[in-house]
Design a protein around this motif. Structure first.
Motif, PDB file in Angstrom:
ATOM      1  N   SER A   1       0.812  -1.392   0.051  1.00 50.36           N
ATOM      2  CA  SER A   1       0.111   0.044   0.048  1.00 50.36           C
ATOM      3  C   SER A   1       0.902   1.205   0.007  1.00 50.36           C
TER       4      SER A   1
ATOM      5  N   TYR B   1      -0.593  -3.018  -4.353  1.00 51.09           N
ATOM      6  CA  TYR B   1      -1.791  -1.852  -3.717  1.00 51.09           C
ATOM      7  C   TYR B   1      -3.137  -2.678  -4.066  1.00 51.09           C
TER       8      TYR B   1
ATOM      9  N   THR C   1      -6.702  -2.243  -5.582  1.00 54.21           N
ATOM     10  CA  THR C   1      -7.334  -1.421  -6.656  1.00 54.21           C
ATOM     11  C   THR C   1      -8.650  -1.662  -6.875  1.00 54.21           C
TER      12      THR C   1
ATOM     13  N   GLN D   1      -2.867  -4.239  -7.523  1.00 53.41           N
ATOM     14  CA  GLN D   1      -1.550  -4.036  -8.580  1.00 53.41           C
ATOM     15  C   GLN D   1      -0.305  -4.241  -8.105  1.00 53.41           C
TER      16      GLN D   1
ATOM     17  N   THR E   1      -5.109  -8.652 -15.696  1.00 56.65           N
ATOM     18  CA  THR E   1      -6.153  -8.061 -16.508  1.00 56.65           C
ATOM     19  C   THR E   1      -5.278  -7.461 -17.535  1.00 56.65           C
TER      20      THR E   1
ATOM     21  N   ASN F   1       2.988  -3.234 -17.772  1.00 56.95           N
ATOM     22  CA  ASN F   1       2.991  -2.117 -18.069  1.00 56.95           C
ATOM     23  C   ASN F   1       4.262  -1.294 -17.763  1.00 56.95           C
ATOM     24  N   TYR F   2       5.181  -0.830 -18.711  1.00 57.67           N
ATOM     25  CA  TYR F   2       6.207  -0.053 -18.429  1.00 57.67           C
ATOM     26  C   TYR F   2       5.772   1.482 -18.272  1.00 57.67           C
ATOM     27  N   LEU F   3       6.034   2.062 -17.276  1.00 59.34           N
ATOM     28  CA  LEU F   3       5.552   3.397 -16.990  1.00 59.34           C
ATOM     29  C   LEU F   3       6.730   4.445 -17.384  1.00 59.34           C
TER      30      LEU F   3
ATOM     31  N   GLU G   1      11.338   7.550 -13.411  1.00 58.80           N
ATOM     32  CA  GLU G   1      11.113   8.342 -12.269  1.00 58.80           C
ATOM     33  C   GLU G   1      12.433   8.682 -11.613  1.00 58.80           C
TER      34      GLU G   1
ATOM     35  N   LEU H   1      10.090   2.180 -13.957  1.00 59.59           N
ATOM     36  CA  LEU H   1       8.697   1.587 -13.114  1.00 59.59           C
ATOM     37  C   LEU H   1       8.097   0.569 -14.155  1.00 59.59           C
TER      38      LEU H   1
ATOM     39  N   THR I   1       4.361  -1.970 -13.695  1.00 56.47           N
ATOM     40  CA  THR I   1       3.278  -2.323 -12.787  1.00 56.47           C
ATOM     41  C   THR I   1       2.748  -3.561 -13.702  1.00 56.47           C
TER      42      THR I   1
ATOM     43  N   ASN J   1      -1.488  -5.732 -13.034  1.00 55.16           N
ATOM     44  CA  ASN J   1      -2.683  -5.451 -12.473  1.00 55.16           C
ATOM     45  C   ASN J   1      -3.286  -6.917 -12.362  1.00 55.16           C
TER      46      ASN J   1
END
Lengths: 141, 138
Positions: free
Chosen positions: B26, B39, B41, B62, B108, B112-114, B117, B126, B128, B130
């Motif tokens: 979290s 996290y 979601t 996530q 789902t 994902n490559y964000l 940062e 970063l 993620t 989901n």
């Protein structure tokens, strides 16, 4: 031996009309899908964080195909949309955006109602409403 | 009642999936650079059972991961995604009186490559992934 002769007239017309009904139904379903997509886009934009409005304004609803084969896509074209959408930690929520200037306001504003997953959340919570929109516009009872 | 993210964290720890990575639930602090966070979601509400009115929900989670090295981060996230895909009727004990059955973890989407940062001149990649859980308390 008795023989019975029968002929049917208007067969091609009936078949043609059935085709017309099917096409009409497909078009209505397509209209319903587009309307549901726009409703989702609107709900999503309510949750999208706003600083200068680029992200919110980049929302789109696009449909491809026709009739029953229609595919409606709702999304955002801003390059950083995925990053913001997935940033569920929201650790800076409520803090002033830095550096200021050029940045202004607070993270995850306006009015603290913006959030990560601003598209995924309404797509899940609005599922019954979207089905209702499609049914109403397609006139499915 | 533990949160779905907590339960998944415990399962992944039981399976030794984090290894040398530091994992959180979290909230992901600024350090270390090599970190994982789970996290809670938005999930999916399926409806109610006609028999007893029980509401069927599939909680969403996530997994977020950051790493100074892109390849290492991507590989670790792929490994975690693979562990999620392999979950099947796993039992998770959150205490002596809190036992959960994690029937399934359904991703789902793909990883994902964000992007990057930047914190104190450290450029962290970063990632993620989901998922939706099928979870029940025994």
């Amino acid at each position: 031996m008795a023989q019975l002769y029968a002929s049917m007239q208007g067969g091609p017309t009936v078949i043609r009309n059935m085709g017309a009904v099917t096409r009409s139904m497909g078009d209505r379903v397509a209209d319903g899908l587009r309307a549901a997509g726009l409703a989702l886009q609107r709900a999503s934009q309510e949750l999208a964080p706003v600083e200068y409005g680029n992200l919110k304004a980049s929302a789109y609803t696009r449909s491809t195909g026709r009739g029953f084969d229609t595919v409606v896509e709702v999304g955002y074209t801003a390059s950083y949309a995925l990053y913001v959408h997935e940033k569920v930690g929201m650790v800076l929520q409520g803090q002033a955006r830095q550096p200021s200037p050029p940045h202004m306001g607070r993270y995850w504003d306006p009015q603290g109602r913006a959030q990560a997953k601003f598209l995924e959340t309404p797509s899940r919570t609005m599922h019954p409403q979207m089905i209702a929109i499609i049914r109403r516009i397609a006139n499915i009872t | 009642m533990s949160s779905p993210a907590d339960i998944l964290y415990t399962l992944l720890e039981d399976l030794d999936s984090f290894q040398t990575w530091t994992a959180f639930v979290s909230y992901m602090p600024d350090t270390p650079d090599k970190a994982i966070c789970i996290y809670d979601t938005t999930g999916v509400k399926d409806g109610r059972l006609m028999l007893n009115g029980a509401v069927i929900e599939h909680p969403g989670i996530q997994i977020a991961l950051r790493s100074l090295d892109y390849t290492e981060g991507q590989a670790k996230m792929a490994a975690l995604a693979s562990v999620l895909d392999g979950v099947r009727n796993n039992t998770v004990a959150m205490g002596s009186d809190e036992i959960y059955s994690l029937t399934n973890v359904s991703r789902t989407g793909t990883i994902n490559y964000l992007g990057i940062e930047i914190v104190n001149d450290r450029r962290r990649h970063l990632f993620t992934v989901n998922a939706i859980l099928t979870l029940s308390q025994s």
